[in-house]
Write an enzyme that holds these catalytic residues in place. Structure first.
Site, PDB file in Angstrom:
ATOM      1  N   ASN A 212      11.003  -1.161  11.394  1.00 42.26           N
ATOM      2  CA  ASN A 212       9.702  -1.805  11.602  1.00 42.26           C
ATOM      3  C   ASN A 212       9.910  -3.288  11.898  1.00 42.26           C
ATOM      4  O   ASN A 212      11.037  -3.766  11.958  1.00 42.26           O
ATOM      5  CB  ASN A 212       8.806  -1.578  10.381  1.00 42.26           C
ATOM      6  N   ALA A 277       9.760  -6.138   0.780  1.00 40.61           N
ATOM      7  CA  ALA A 277      10.408  -5.353   1.847  1.00 40.61           C
ATOM      8  C   ALA A 277       9.418  -4.368   2.458  1.00 40.61           C
ATOM      9  O   ALA A 277       8.537  -3.856   1.772  1.00 40.61           O
ATOM     10  CB  ALA A 277      11.607  -4.602   1.284  1.00 40.61           C
ATOM     11  N   ASP A 281       8.447   4.988   4.960  1.00 39.73           N
ATOM     12  CA  ASP A 281       7.978   6.056   4.079  1.00 39.73           C
ATOM     13  C   ASP A 281       8.706   7.375   4.344  1.00 39.73           C
ATOM     14  O   ASP A 281       8.714   8.260   3.502  1.00 39.73           O
ATOM     15  CB  ASP A 281       6.464   6.256   4.273  1.00 39.73           C
ATOM     16  N   PRO A 309      11.671   8.156  -1.222  1.00 40.20           N
ATOM     17  CA  PRO A 309      11.099   7.826  -2.528  1.00 40.20           C
ATOM     18  C   PRO A 309      10.251   6.565  -2.405  1.00 40.20           C
ATOM     19  O   PRO A 309      10.531   5.709  -1.562  1.00 40.20           O
ATOM     20  CB  PRO A 309      12.328   7.554  -3.404  1.00 40.20           C
ATOM     21  N   LYS A 346       1.310   2.073  -8.372  1.00 40.70           N
ATOM     22  CA  LYS A 346       2.716   1.647  -8.504  1.00 40.70           C
ATOM     23  C   LYS A 346       2.956   0.869  -9.793  1.00 40.70           C
ATOM     24  O   LYS A 346       4.018   0.288  -9.970  1.00 40.70           O
ATOM     25  CB  LYS A 346       3.123   0.836  -7.273  1.00 40.70           C
TER      26      LYS A 346
HETATM   27  N1  CTP Z   1       7.159   0.443  -1.038  1.00 48.05           N
HETATM   28  C1  CTP Z   1       8.265   0.987  -1.659  1.00 48.05           C
HETATM   29  N2  CTP Z   1       8.756   2.193  -1.249  1.00 48.05           N
HETATM   30  C2  CTP Z   1       8.181   2.859  -0.231  1.00 48.05           C
HETATM   31  C3  CTP Z   1       7.047   2.311   0.411  1.00 48.05           C
HETATM   32  C4  CTP Z   1       6.565   1.089  -0.021  1.00 48.05           C
HETATM   33  O1  CTP Z   1       8.798   0.349  -2.564  1.00 48.05           O
HETATM   34  N3  CTP Z   1       8.694   4.026   0.144  1.00 48.05           N
HETATM   35  C5  CTP Z   1       6.622  -0.848  -1.551  1.00 48.05           C
HETATM   36  C6  CTP Z   1       6.638  -2.003  -0.580  1.00 48.05           C
HETATM   37  O2  CTP Z   1       7.813  -2.803  -0.755  1.00 48.05           O
HETATM   38  C7  CTP Z   1       5.385  -2.795  -0.956  1.00 48.05           C
HETATM   39  C8  CTP Z   1       4.453  -1.732  -1.515  1.00 48.05           C
HETATM   40  O3  CTP Z   1       5.274  -0.630  -1.867  1.00 48.05           O
HETATM   41  O4  CTP Z   1       5.625  -3.708  -2.014  1.00 48.05           O
HETATM   42  C9  CTP Z   1       3.386  -1.272  -0.557  1.00 48.05           C
HETATM   43  O5  CTP Z   1       3.963  -0.869   0.658  1.00 48.05           O
HETATM   44  P1  CTP Z   1       3.088  -0.200   1.812  1.00 48.05           P
HETATM   45  O6  CTP Z   1       3.998   0.218   2.910  1.00 48.05           O
HETATM   46  O7  CTP Z   1       1.934  -1.104   2.118  1.00 48.05           O
HETATM   47  O8  CTP Z   1       2.476   1.059   1.031  1.00 48.05           O
HETATM   48  P2  CTP Z   1       2.741   2.581   0.993  1.00 48.05           P
HETATM   49  O9  CTP Z   1       2.783   2.952  -0.444  1.00 48.05           O
HETATM   50  O10 CTP Z   1       3.914   2.961   1.831  1.00 48.05           O
HETATM   51  O11 CTP Z   1       1.395   3.164   1.582  1.00 48.05           O
HETATM   52  P3  CTP Z   1       0.916   3.349   3.113  1.00 48.05           P
HETATM   53  O12 CTP Z   1       2.154   3.265   3.976  1.00 48.05           O
HETATM   54  O13 CTP Z   1       0.286   4.692   3.082  1.00 48.05           O
HETATM   55  O14 CTP Z   1      -0.070   2.245   3.373  1.00 48.05           O
END
Ligand code: CTP
Length: 405
Positions: A212, A277, A281, A309, A346
């Site tokens: 990304n 970071a 996903d 995870p 979280k």
């Molecule tokens: N994060 C993480 N692990 C993942 C995805 C996200 O630790 N697999 C963490 C990111 O570092 C950030 C927070 O979770 O601090 C939110 O990340 P974001 O990408 O906005 O959220 P997601 O939980 O992935 O939700 P979505 O993509 O559905 O918006």
């Protein structure tokens, strides 16, 4: 900023780049903040800004010649070194950065910098090609490892017509950086702070990956701010385009799974964890050992992804009493609602929500617009540099830490 620098003496070094036209404004702002300012310039700087202008705004003579016999001090070339509480070079060209990194002292400014024991701040300004050149990167790393600080550069239109990284920070940002150096809050002394930064890379085959736009700028700004406030800082970083900060421990990772492993290892020892970071996903169900070949005529290719995870959630599940966990939420719609859900899911103490569709916010820019959401409520912050947003986040983190049980 009024009177923030009262009684401080600042040496402003000016080198020969187009951004030198902003040096008189920087001097004015420093004087307005209460500082006494003396300028040391290179010959090339005087192609862009006059000695008279700098002398008038600073109220002091300008130092430019190594062997000036009219100087009251017998050893002109090092007479300034003990004068300043801080030395700032703005603009700092690739040339002066190279000279300082290698101890070259062949004019008034480089000699002063070499001999100076006061904190040194560089405000780099140059063409993107020079900024990203390996030599400049290596020189900056050398300097940062030695404790020299930098502010900027930002990105935008450059004098050469290109657009990209290399624009000198604005004078008010440089004054704020000097203020941070001279009036440093040490409110995070003795605390261990971990920041995650950058993008994960999910490999498909030896030459391809899914990633990304994250540059690492926000995470690095947080790491630098926490370091300057006295914390012992660890940065777990994925892929980044921004320059790594000095004076922090760096743990490099590639994929979300690597990040997960690193965080499971590191998180227990930390007092404050800030997860900036951008984590993928999903990852490819299979990482091919050989480069995937094109199948001519197939028309379409389907690749299978499996869920990664949620690292922040796993860290939240292991949260120990007193620990402060902060996440980021980059959203494009229903920003506050989505971010608040993530705060709960979280097990975070705070989430920094930003609407990445707004100009000046989100990935790969030097500024951000965010709302800080805690369990108590929310604070909307204005558009500001990532560094000043980092300070605001740490102000809240420090307050949460001291009120946690
Ligand atoms: N994060 C993480 N692990 C993942 C995805 C996200 O630790 N697999 C963490 C990111 O570092 C950030 C927070 O979770 O601090 C939110 O990340 P974001 O990408 O906005 O959220 P997601 O939980 O992935 O939700 P979505 O993509 O559905 O918006």
């Amino acid at each position: 900023m009024l009177n923030a620098l009262q009684g401080k003496r600042i040496i402003v070094g000016v080198t020969g780049g187009i951004a030198a036209y902003k040096a008189p404004l920087l001097v004015r702002l420093l004087v307005k903040a209460g500082a006494e300012v003396t300028c040391a310039v290179t010959d090339h700087a005087l192609q862009f800004v006059t000695e008279l202008t700098l002398e008038t705004v600073s109220g002091h003579r300008v130092y430019k010649e190594l062997f000036d016999r009219s100087n009251p001090h017998s050893t002109e070339h090092i007479s300034l070194k003990d004068w300043g509480d801080a030395l700032v070079v703005a603009p700092a060209t690739a040339n002066i950065i190279g000279k300082i990194a290698h101890g070259i002292a062949d004019d008034m400014l480089s000699t002063t910098v070499l001999a100076c024991k006061a904190p040194i701040l560089l405000a780099p300004a140059m063409n993107t090609g020079m900024w990203t050149a390996d030599a400049t990167r290596a020189n900056l790393k050398t300097l940062r490892d030695r404790g020299v600080q930098t502010v900027g550069p930002g990105s935008g239109m450059l004098a050469c017509g290109d657009s990209g990284d290399g624009r000198m920070s604005e004078p008010d940002e440089i004054v704020a950086a000097i203020d941070r150096i001279l009036n440093a809050k040490k409110d995070l002394s003795g605390l261990r702070v971990l920041v995650t930064a950058g993008a994960t890379r999910e490999r498909l085959d030896p030459v391809r990956f899914l990633t990304n736009d994250s540059s690492g700028k926000m995470g690095f700004a947080l790491a630098e701010a926490a370091r300057d406030r006295g914390a012992e800082v660890t940065v777990v970083r994925g892929s980044v385009s921004a320059a790594e900060p000095g004076g922090v421990r760096i743990v490099p990772v590639e994929s979300a799974l690597d990040l997960y492993d690193a965080m499971m290892r590191e998180c227990g020892a930390q007092d404050i964890i800030i997860q900036a970071a951008a984590v993928a996903d999903y990852r490819f169900a299979e990482i091919k050992g050989e480069k995937m070949k094109k199948q001519p005529g197939s028309g379409r290719l389907t690749l299978e992804l499996v869920e990664n995870p949620d690292v922040a959630k796993a860290v939240g599940d292991k949260k120990r009493p007193g620990q402060i966990l902060i996440g980021f939420a980059a959203e494009t719609n229903r920003v506050i609602e989505h971010a608040s859900e993530k705060l709960k899911a979280k097990n975070l103490d705070m989430i920094v929500a930003n609407d990445v569709t707004q100009p000046g916010a989100g990935f790969n820019v030097d500024t951000n617009i965010a709302a800080l959401i805690t369990r108590e409520g929310r604070t909307d912050l204005p558009l500001q540099t990532k560094r000043s947003l980092a300070e605001a986040i740490l102000d809240r983190a420090a307050a949460l830490y001291s009120s946690a049980d």
